[in-house]
Design an enzyme around this catalytic site. Sequence first.
Site: not given
Length: 226
Positions: A86, A194, A196
């Site tokens: 990002c 994302h 994560e």
Amino acid sequence: MNVGVVVFPGSNCDRDMYHVLSDVFNLNAQYCWHDKPLPENLDAVVLPGGFSYGDRLRAGVIAANSPIIQDVKKIAEKGLPILGVCNGFQILVESGLLPGVLLKNDSLNFMCEWTNLIVENNKTPFTNQFELNQKIPIPIANGEGRYYVDDDTLKTLEEKNQIVFKYDKVVNGSLNQIAGVCNEDGNVVGMMPHPERAVESEINPQDNEPSSLIFESLLKKAGIEN
């Protein structure tokens, strides 16, 4: 395996990334403040998401001129794996480590939703455990995530297999639905979604395994059994 998580003023996904690297994949993660040199013992570097410097001027452009980026460029030249997520992707682009630009979404709005990625290149340090065309359920959260390059650069990206991920549908107006690219050597990868936020079943209501393969690919690259 020692992984540096670069932190800028305004980063807000650094703790999420640190948690995943340390607690989920048992790597030796460490925070690296933007105006300090990178530790010499790193095996990989991650630039996490957020709003570095409040996205002043243009997302990622101020952070791209932080002192630590010179060290990131040096380890990129050495072939060490570097992942930008990002805002980290925006910084890699603004620093010249990756081609292209990230423009405002075609809606002109910040968007936060689940989408699907399609793996276009499974030869990078972050995709070597995927099958080509494998689908990844994953969230996006950005306001300037629309990837763009000119026609000549797009042709080069296609010829040199530098397009790593595509969205499976039109999401934010990105050219050819491109969601992630790599440098010519393949060791520097940037992506807007994302991972994560998708590797644990508690926070991924669909399927957390595909996103986990991004980090398991890094382990495989380092010869580590998870």
